[in-house]
Design a protein around this motif. Structure first.
Motif: not given
Length: 116
Positions: A1-28
């Protein structure tokens, strides 16, 4: 099974921006279609966007034009760029395989809170 780790969240004001990342462990990873999902308090988890192995994308109607999903196969990572955020985007965001999420691969997710 693939392991997934999400990051990049947070508190932001309306109209703001965020970039989320998801790192996967599987080579496929490069051969796997991936999705970003979210779950708001008291609501069911929903698909926000997906990206196929060849780079095709699609979005939930309410985020179309504001969110962009992308992937870097060399880094086994999928991203979600979120612009013009609204309070209704507040949720825990998860990544997983698409169209059939892998039950054992649901991670902790990353909290996104849009509030003034």
């Amino acid at each position: 099974q693939v392991q997934l780790v999400e990051s990049g969240g947070g508190l932001v004001q309306p109209g703001g921006s965020l970039r989320l990342s998801c790192a996967a462990s599987r080579s496929t990873f490069s051969m796997t279609a991936m999705g970003w999902y979210r779950q708001a308090p008291g609501k069911q988890r929903e698909l926000v966007a997906f990206i196929t192995s060849s780079g095709g994308t699609n979005y939930l109607g309410s985020v179309k034009g504001r969110f962009t999903i992308s992937r870097d196969n060399a880094k086994n990572t999928v991203y979600l760029q979120m612009n013009s955020l609204k309070p209704e985007d507040t949720a825990v965001y998860y990544c997983n395989t698409w169209p059939s999420p892998t039950v054992a691969s649901w991670g902790q997710g990353t909290q996104v809170t849009v509030s003034s």
